[in-house]
Design an enzyme around this catalytic site. Structure first.
Site, mmCIF file in Angstrom:
data_model
loop_
_atom_site.group_PDB
_atom_site.id
_atom_site.type_symbol
_atom_site.label_atom_id
_atom_site.label_comp_id
_atom_site.label_asym_id
_atom_site.label_seq_id
_atom_site.Cartn_x
_atom_site.Cartn_y
_atom_site.Cartn_z
ATOM 1 C CB CYS A 115 -0.940 0.017 1.196
ATOM 2 S SG CYS A 115 -2.005 -1.407 1.266
ATOM 3 C CG HIS A 255 -3.289 3.395 3.015
ATOM 4 N ND1 HIS A 255 -3.665 3.218 1.699
ATOM 5 C CD2 HIS A 255 -3.373 2.161 3.597
ATOM 6 C CE1 HIS A 255 -3.967 1.949 1.498
ATOM 7 N NE2 HIS A 255 -3.809 1.288 2.632
ATOM 8 C CG ASN A 287 -6.871 -0.863 1.579
ATOM 9 O OD1 ASN A 287 -6.158 -0.368 0.705
ATOM 10 N ND2 ASN A 287 -6.384 -1.437 2.665
#
Ligand code: UT7
Length: 331
Positions: A115, A255, A287
């Site tokens: 990520c 994030h 996500n």
């Protein structure tokens, strides 16, 4: 502020059409819209078509970014792709995107930082541009997480979505100047989030398939704590590197993994008004791993007026563990 400082001069993103809502998930696993919204802030996520791959989404975002930069594909002289869901283990997704956008025979490589991939990619692009190694670097982050999600596991399947973001990094006089970057990793925590099989430890076999080892395996509770701590640390480190204070930050993009994680980071930036902390992406798309902060930055730029000299702090965290932060300044 010399001309040589690397800047993001164009951006684009691509989200597949198919929407997977919390209500849809209620029909697949034992969950509720209420649980998902309260625990994660997510309402929907996008799912790529059966024949739509990481490289296809990445190529679409890339072409938008090149157009936004007012360049043509032939001007790109290096391609970086951040992904943990490559089309194949090899060849790289970067090579497949090079072909799909019709770029020249320029260097192309994948970056695996989960990520944190977009921020890791920015650091490489910045170094290439500022050292005059390449002039116009195309950075793509693209994920087809639906290809590694177990839609029988309610603890993970509600969290992830597909999508791509791209940026062109160059030394032109205006754009988002990359003021500083801070990165880190902790391989001692590697087992908190992984894809157990398909690599050299557990190559694909009947057994790995039977044991459902080709899906995301995650310890969400532990990750939550690391995510908050590491993103705070990365944010402060890149502020320090840029010789800036918390009050110098105009926008914050953490994030987009969980709205509660975003809120916990935001609490560390008490002067920032709530509307300056971007969290639309987690609500709409879930996500999207490496693509997450890239999509958020592209949307922020398109939907909000970012004034000259305003700053955006991006921070990310993911498997590895990896983390990073960067400060961008509109110049
Ligand atoms: O992208 C990079 C890394 N990823 C992250 O940073 C993710 C970090 N972690 C998180 O976002 C959160 O920990 C989760 C969203 C994954 C989970 O939230 P939580 O508040 O930590 O919940 P939990 O894991 O403690 O689970 C609470 C309860 C459990 O039931 P029991 O054991 O209390 O009876 C779970 O079984 O919620 C249950 N549960 C669900 N219930 C309904 C777990 N998933 C679901 C679900 N629907 N989808």
């Amino acid at each position: 502020m010399g001309l040589n400082k690397a800047k993001i001069i164009g951006m684009g993103s691509y989200l597949p059409e198919k929407v997977l809502s919390n209500k849809d998930l209620e029909k697949i696993v034992e969950t509720t819209d209420e649980w998902i919204v309260t625990r994660t802030g997510m309402k929907e996520r996008r799912i790529a078509g059966k024949n739509e791959y990481t490289s296809d989404m990445g190529a679409k975002a890339a072409l938008k970014a090149i157009e936004d930069a007012k360049l043509s594909v032939g001007d790109i002289d290096c391609i970086l792709v951040a992904t943990l869901t490559p089309d194949y283990t090899f060849p790289s997704t970067a090579c497949l995107i090079q072909k799909k956008i019709g770029a020249g025979m320029v260097p192309a490589l994948d970056i695996q930082a989960a990520c944190s991939g977009y921020i890791y990619g920015l650091s490489i692009a910045k170094a290439f541009v500022e050292q005059n190694i390449y002039r116009n670097v195309l950075l793509v982050a693209s994920e087809k997480l639906s290809s590694i999600v177990n839609y029988k596991d309610r603890t993970t399947c509600v969290l992830f979505g597909d999508g791509a973001a791209a940026s062109v990094i160059s030394s032109s006089p205006s754009g988002f100047s990359i003021e500083s970057i801070s990165l880190g990793s902790d391989g001692f925590q590697a087992d908190l989030l992984q894809l157990p099989a398909g690599g050299s430890v557990h190559p694909a076999s009947f057994e790995t398939v039977a044991k459902e080892m080709h899906y995301i395996s995650m310890n969400g509770k532990e990750l939550f704590k690391h995510a908050v701590r590491r993103m705070e640390q990365a944010s402060k480190a890149c502020l320090e590197k840029a010789n800036m204070k918390e009050t110098d930050i105009s926008w914050l993009i953490p994030h987009q993994a969980n709205e509660r994680i975003i809120d916990a980071i935001a609490k560390r930036f008490q002067h920032l008004l709530k509307e300056k902390v971007y969290k639309e992406v987690v609500r709409k798309y879930g996500n999207t791993s490496a693509s997450s902060v890239g999509i958020a930055l592209d949307e922020l730029k398109k939907n909000q007026k970012i004034c000259l000299n305003e700053t955006v702090l991006l921070t990310a965290f993911g498997a590895g563990l990896t983390w990073g932060g960067t400060i961008l300044k509109s110049v």
